[in-house]
Design a protein around this motif. Structure first.
Motif, short mmCIF file in Angstrom:
data_model
loop_
_atom_site.label_atom_id
_atom_site.label_comp_id
_atom_site.label_asym_id
_atom_site.label_seq_id
_atom_site.Cartn_x
_atom_site.Cartn_y
_atom_site.Cartn_z
N ILE A 115 0.85 -1.19 0.00
CA ILE A 115 0.00 0.00 0.00
C ILE A 115 0.89 1.25 0.00
CG2 ILE A 115 -1.80 1.29 1.21
CD1 ILE A 115 -2.65 -1.46 2.42
N GLY A 116 2.00 1.19 0.75
CA GLY A 116 2.96 2.28 0.73
C GLY A 116 3.55 2.51 -0.65
N GLU A 117 3.77 1.41 -1.40
CA GLU A 117 4.28 1.52 -2.77
C GLU A 117 3.33 2.33 -3.65
OE1 GLU A 117 7.08 0.38 -4.36
OE2 GLU A 117 7.92 -0.23 -2.43
N ASN A 118 2.04 2.31 -3.31
CA ASN A 118 1.06 3.01 -4.13
C ASN A 118 1.29 4.53 -4.13
OD1 ASN A 118 -2.04 1.45 -4.81
ND2 ASN A 118 -1.31 3.29 -5.83
N ALA A 119 1.97 5.03 -3.10
CA ALA A 119 2.27 6.47 -3.02
C ALA A 119 3.27 6.89 -4.10
CB ALA A 119 2.81 6.81 -1.64
N LYS A 120 3.98 5.91 -4.69
CA LYS A 120 4.97 6.23 -5.73
C LYS A 120 4.33 6.35 -7.12
CE LYS A 120 8.57 3.64 -3.26
NZ LYS A 120 9.50 2.47 -3.35
N ILE A 121 3.06 5.94 -7.23
CA ILE A 121 2.37 6.00 -8.52
C ILE A 121 2.01 7.44 -8.84
CG2 ILE A 121 0.39 5.20 -9.86
CD1 ILE A 121 2.22 2.92 -9.12
N ARG A 122 2.39 7.88 -10.04
CA ARG A 122 2.12 9.27 -10.45
C ARG A 122 0.62 9.55 -10.42
NH1 ARG A 122 4.82 11.46 -15.88
NH2 ARG A 122 6.65 11.18 -14.54
N ALA A 179 -8.51 6.57 -6.99
CA ALA A 179 -8.91 7.23 -8.24
C ALA A 179 -9.32 8.68 -8.02
CB ALA A 179 -10.07 6.46 -8.86
N GLY A 180 -9.38 9.12 -6.78
CA GLY A 180 -9.79 10.49 -6.49
C GLY A 180 -11.28 10.71 -6.57
#
Length: 311
Positions: free
Chosen positions: A128-135, A214-215
């Protein structure tokens, strides 16, 4: 059978999830090797990948690419797998088979099985932390996803439901509530609580997580949560029914709810009424998707499939 458009979509997304899992778990040569081997053994034992696909489908439904939520989708599968590893332990359901293969504790022993489950849960929050690296993914969205998933998997979600399930095993629900009308009402309430927490909570959370990444607007996150709650309940009812009527070889497990005298929908309502309740839940779930229009077509088809599947 899954209808072809849904089957094609599901297979595409499942392959994405499996590739991500293989990438994030390429650690079999790392010491201690046995724990990484045990983790991969359970994760790659098959499975429908329902929860991660729901994460991706929800993100798409809210206008984002599936890649935007892929690390969290993989994380949801790790959490689900950890719960199965622990669920199969002798202290829990004591199952020898899972997805047609010997369960983790039968292959690696109880200690390694317990630790591999712990490791999968821990690894999930790393992903889930890795998801913060997604542009394009906002840090606030990732922190909200952590909160949602911790809640859905914890004592107010999956674990809480498992505790209730254990407390009602061995026919305790029959002894506790007897045959009186008030007793039946209490039994029905406990049954709904077990299903809502043990299964529906993580399914609801999968959809909300995809929407948050997805905002999506708060209203759309809520709508997808309502959909998830209903299909999660329907999914568990369908599982309860399959435990009674399906071929155990096709199910890939040896356990039986009837043998363990578990509190299930068929045990309380019978098969036909259980099927009716599942159909009502699915129709209500699809109504929650109406504001999304055609963007929710996959989720509508998936709701139908959940109660039509044979394993």
């Amino acid at each position: 059978m899954m209808p072809e458009p849904l089957h094609s979509y599901f297979e595409t997304r499942r392959k994405q999830v499996d590739q991500a899992l293989n990438h994030y778990m390429d650690t079999t040569q790392s010491d201690p090797e046995i724990i990484h081997e045990a983790m991969r053994y359970s994760v790659f034992a098959g499975g429908k990948r329902l929860r991660p696909v729901l994460v991706l489908a929800a993100a798409e439904c809210c206008g984002a690419s599936p890649e935007k939520a892929l690390p969290t989708a993989a994380a949801m599968e790790l959490i689900h797998t950890y719960s199965l590893v622990h669920d199969d332990l002798p202290a829990m359901d004591d199952d020898d088979l899972r997805r047609g293969r010997p369960t983790s504790h039968k292959v690696y022993g109880e200690a390694i099985a317990i630790l591999s489950g712990d490791a999968l849960l821990t690894k999930a929050f790393e992903l889930i932390g890795e998801n913060a690296k997604i542009r394009g993914v906002k840090p606030q969205a990732v922190s909200e996803v952590v909160r949602l998933i911790a809640d859905g998997a914890g004592t107010f979600g999956m674990i809480g439901g498992q505790v209730l399930d254990i407390q009602m095993e061995g026919g305790k629900w029959q002894k506790k509530n007897g045959r009186a009308a008030s007793g039946k009402a209490a039994t029905e309430q406990i049954l709904r609580s077990i299903h809502r927490l043990k299964t529906a909570a993580l399914i609801r959370t999968s959809l909300q997580a995809g929407a948050v990444l997805a905002g999506a607007s708060p209203k759309n996150i809520l709508r997808l949560g309502d959909y998830g709650e209903r299909i999660g309940l329907a999914f568990q009812i369908a599982d309860d029914i399959l435990d009674v009527v399906a071929d155990k070889k096709k199910l890939g497990k040896s356990g039986s709810d009837a043998k363990n005298k578990k509190l299930t929908f068929p045990a309380v309502y019978g098969l036909e009424e259980s099927k009716r309740k599942a159909h009502v839940l699915v129709e209500d779930a699809k109504k929650a998707l109406e504001p999304f229009g055609r963007k929710a077509q996959v989720l509508k088809q998936l709701a139908n499939y959940i109660i039509e599947r044979d394993h």
